[in-house]
Design an enzyme around this catalytic site. Structure first.
Site, short mmCIF file in Angstrom:
data_model
loop_
_atom_site.label_atom_id
_atom_site.label_comp_id
_atom_site.label_asym_id
_atom_site.label_seq_id
_atom_site.Cartn_x
_atom_site.Cartn_y
_atom_site.Cartn_z
N GLN A 163 48.69 -102.73 121.41
CA GLN A 163 48.95 -104.06 121.38
C GLN A 163 50.27 -104.57 121.54
O GLN A 163 51.32 -104.10 120.85
CB GLN A 163 48.17 -104.68 119.97
CG GLN A 163 48.38 -106.16 119.93
CD GLN A 163 47.81 -106.56 118.60
OE1 GLN A 163 47.59 -105.91 117.52
NE2 GLN A 163 47.35 -107.94 118.47
N HIS A 201 43.35 -110.79 121.24
CA HIS A 201 42.92 -111.01 122.70
C HIS A 201 42.14 -109.63 123.29
O HIS A 201 42.14 -108.72 122.75
CB HIS A 201 44.09 -111.40 123.74
CG HIS A 201 45.20 -110.29 123.66
ND1 HIS A 201 45.96 -109.95 122.75
CD2 HIS A 201 45.36 -109.38 124.70
CE1 HIS A 201 46.71 -109.08 122.81
NE2 HIS A 201 46.52 -108.83 124.04
#
Length: 144
Positions: A100, A106
């Site tokens: 990430q 997301h």
């Protein structure tokens, strides 16, 4: 951006996109979610679906908001596939060690074509006109 704990940063790039402070190539928006094209796509049509809830990752998002994000992923993925490729890869990362880089929950929808390799992560900014054309193509499929 460093992964320095569980505090949500309201100034992360996706929060700024949601506030309209940074432009993007939006393909979808509703009350709870927002989807746009990645500016450094792994493949043409690489999209991101984000929550409007201020959540860093899977461990910080409410179950209801996560369900809404995944419902949008389920709706958009076949449309992106129709517009851009034969298959799609769905990815979601939690924490720096997991890959990430933006600490706002997301989900990636990455179109895939047999024999066509993905570009390296964050390798190159896409041409804005190409992104615009791709976004319009996906939106046209969404509108049916």
């Amino acid at each position: 951006m460093a992964d320095n704990g569980a505090t949500y940063d309201p100034e992360n790039i996706f929060a700024k996109i949601l506030k309209g402070e940074i432009p993007c190539h939006k393909i979808y928006e509703d009350e709870d979610t927002f989807a746009f094209l990645d500016i450094m796509p792994r493949t043409d049509g690489h999209a991101l679906v984000i929550t409007k809830e201020p959540a860093r990752d899977l461990f910080a998002i409410s179950p209801g908001a996560l369900a809404k994000v995944m419902a949008v992923v389920q709706t958009l993925a076949p449309k992106i596939k129709e517009a851009s490729a034969r298959r799609v890869l769905i990815q979601q990362f939690n924490g720096a060690a997991a890959g990430q880089t933006v600490f706002h929950l997301h989900v990636h929808i990455v179109p895939r074509k047999a024999g066509v390799p993905m570009r390296p992560e964050a390798a190159k900014m896409a041409d804005p006109e190409e992104l615009k054309a791709t976004a319009e193509k996906i939106k046209a499929v969404l509108e049916g």
